[in-house]
Design an enzyme around this catalytic site. Structure first.
Site: not given
Length: 217
Positions: A63-64
């Site tokens: 998840i960025s």
């Protein structure tokens, strides 16, 4: 004592950090504030959900980092009536942010586990203008149509023509371009009457975009 609805310190720092790093679009900032990142991370990472760092999820994906999510979103100049294609659903966090800023999001994920989890999570949280597809981000079916905006959330060595062909006139596409290992550069493309206008943005680090649907996971 602060009021009961006062944001926790870590979320206040999350919001402040985005502003300090140059995110200024108020619609993007509101979306980042309203989408609960802690609902999209793995259970063991909940305490770090509001930190400005990428976190691991299933299938070796991530998840960025929130700043990168906000930055890429801001550069797309999203409008309420637009249709958006996302390549790489992952946890669904970026998908949820996009959904607050446009009419419709079609998001494509090659890992069945991630697609199923993101679909269920987004439905549970009420993001009802999203369609999650299990598929190949390099080979979007023709019936998907064209899009005002395209966001790619995995690194490509080059942006395939099959994706740029999906852009509406004056459409924007943002993607990390570069080697599968190491750093890449965010590239912003705009479809102009005379062809594609290309702009290099910031250096980033993303997991690689892989063709096909994963046989396992």
């Amino acid at each position: 004592m602060p009021p009961a609805d006062h944001p926790p310190p870590e979320k206040m720092m999350f919001q402040l950090n985005l502003r300090r790093r140059g995110i200024s679009d108020q619609r993007v900032l509101r979306a980042m504030d309203n989408v609960p990142r802690d609902a999209f991370v793995e259970q063991g990472d909940r305490e770090d959900a509001w930190c400005d760092t990428a976190l691991g999820i299933a299938c070796g994906q991530t998840i960025s980092q929130p700043f990168v999510v906000a930055y890429m979103t801001e550069r797309l100049e999203l409008g309420d009536d637009q249709r958006v294609l996302e390549i790489g659903t992952g946890s669904g966090y970026q998908t949820a942010i996009l959904s607050r800023l446009c009419r419709e999001v079609v998001t494509v994920e090659r890992y069945r586990v991630l697609a199923d989890r993101a679909r269920a999570r987004l439905k549970h949280l009420g993001y009802d203008n999203v369609e999650v597809l299990l598929g190949d981000g390099f080979d979007i079916p023709g019936e998907a149509g064209r899009f005002d905006r395209i966001m790619v959330t995995a690194a490509m060595e080059q942006i395939p023509e099959a994706l740029t062909a999906r852009l509406e006139p004056d459409g924007l596409l943002i993607a990390p371009v570069g080697p599968q290992s190491g750093r890449q550069t965010l590239i912003l493309l705009r479809r102009a009457p005379a062809g594609m206008i290309r702009k290099e943005l910031i250096d980033v680090r993303f997991v690689p975009a892989l063709p096909g649907i994963a046989r396992e996971l």
